[in-house]
Design an enzyme around this catalytic site. Sequence first.
Site, PDB file in Angstrom:
ATOM      1  CG  ASP A   1      -0.346   0.136   2.477  1.00 59.27           C
ATOM      2  OD1 ASP A   1       0.718  -0.628   2.654  1.00 59.27           O
ATOM      3  OD2 ASP A   1      -0.635   0.864   3.665  1.00 59.27           O
TER       4      ASP A   1
ATOM      5  CG  HIS B   1       4.508   9.397   3.478  1.00 63.04           C
ATOM      6  ND1 HIS B   1       4.153   9.212   4.669  1.00 63.04           N
ATOM      7  CD2 HIS B   1       4.996   8.050   2.791  1.00 63.04           C
ATOM      8  CE1 HIS B   1       4.194   7.776   5.076  1.00 63.04           C
ATOM      9  NE2 HIS B   1       4.713   7.328   3.879  1.00 63.04           N
TER      10      HIS B   1
ATOM     11  CD  GLU C   1       4.394   0.374   6.763  1.00 61.02           C
ATOM     12  OE1 GLU C   1       5.108   0.781   7.571  1.00 61.02           O
ATOM     13  OE2 GLU C   1       3.985   1.246   5.774  1.00 61.02           O
TER      14      GLU C   1
ATOM     15  CD  GLU D   1       8.734   0.877   5.276  1.00 63.28           C
ATOM     16  OE1 GLU D   1       9.027   1.979   4.323  1.00 63.28           O
ATOM     17  OE2 GLU D   1       7.820   0.759   5.376  1.00 63.28           O
TER      18      GLU D   1
END
Length: 383
Positions: free
Chosen positions: A72, A356, A134, A162
């Site tokens: 996601d 993000h 997540e 990550e």
Amino acid sequence: MPTSREILAQLIAFDTVSRNSNLALIEYIRSYLTEQGVDCELFFDDAGRKANLYATLGPRDRGGICLSGHTDVVPVDGQAWTVPPFELTEQNGRLYGRGTADMKGYIACVLAAVPAFLARPLRLPVHLAFSYDEEVGCLGVRSLIAALEQREHKPLVCIIGEPTELKPVLGHKGKLAMRCQVHGAACHSAYAPQGVNAIEYAAKLIGRLGEIGAALAAPERHDARFDPPYSTVQTGVISGGRALNIVPAECQFDFEVRALPSDDPQQVADDLREYAEAELLPKMRAVKAEADIRFTALSAYPALATDPQAEAAGLIAQLTGSREFSTVAYGTEGGLFDQAGIPTVVCGPGSMEQGHKPDEFVSVEQLARCDAMLARLAEWLRG
């Protein structure tokens, strides 16, 4: 076979923002693996709209290395993108698109490495674990980990991809997110003492959180490995009241704790609840017996603190060529794997500085370095 860049272009085209289903992407991965003779397990959510995928390459009668990543991504709503967010764009050595850094770039490299893992027999297996949700609290992976805990041969080490610029990371803070709902009593503001002002009592609770946060930030509690070097508490959302001339009967706020591995974030919630019950509720109920303060957990995940002398740390040092271990400020599912008895490290391509944000990207160079790291892992797994 497709390259990591070509696979990344396919992955980015799936809009897997957490509010959406990830099943189309999971089916793409399942088909890709099935075509190479790899069996896959799916772990669905209760609604059947999302799924984790788990697959094992190599022998099944022993533990191995788990490569974990979430499918996601965060929303693009309201962000000023200059390139299409769900279409891979290459410019000046950078690959743009939502999820390129966080963390479909890693998943693309893992999938591109599958032929190398399958080329010759492995002495230890490699396990692929791709999860959902997540970004909203490490929710999806829990059912997968619960299944692994029951198996005779669970992974020996987990590498979560990550974005760390491929620097080995052994630790991150834990998180607890809570909602507090204050139920007071409304009345005309001209007779304010006859009501119970929910906003004012919420403000007292928020003030108390500030005091707790200040205590956690005391120098003697610092851990220099982290930035900031102490556990933090913050209130992020608040709502309440209907009109200025009405004493508000309702107010709610959401707060979070990001805790060092040495601190228990639940203790903050417990301290606040104790303050509410001992100091505030008696005063509120002296005016209105039905007044109440309720706390609800929104999400939580544990901290990660892998021992630098552990086998997991030694492996990631060998794969990256660096024993300069560090920590990250954001959280991962690493603490959940670690709690299940699977030592975990975090290492992946790209930087969370781009995650993000609009025009998120991973560099071509980082993707190539991740491909090389996984090639070294394939050789290590062969012994």
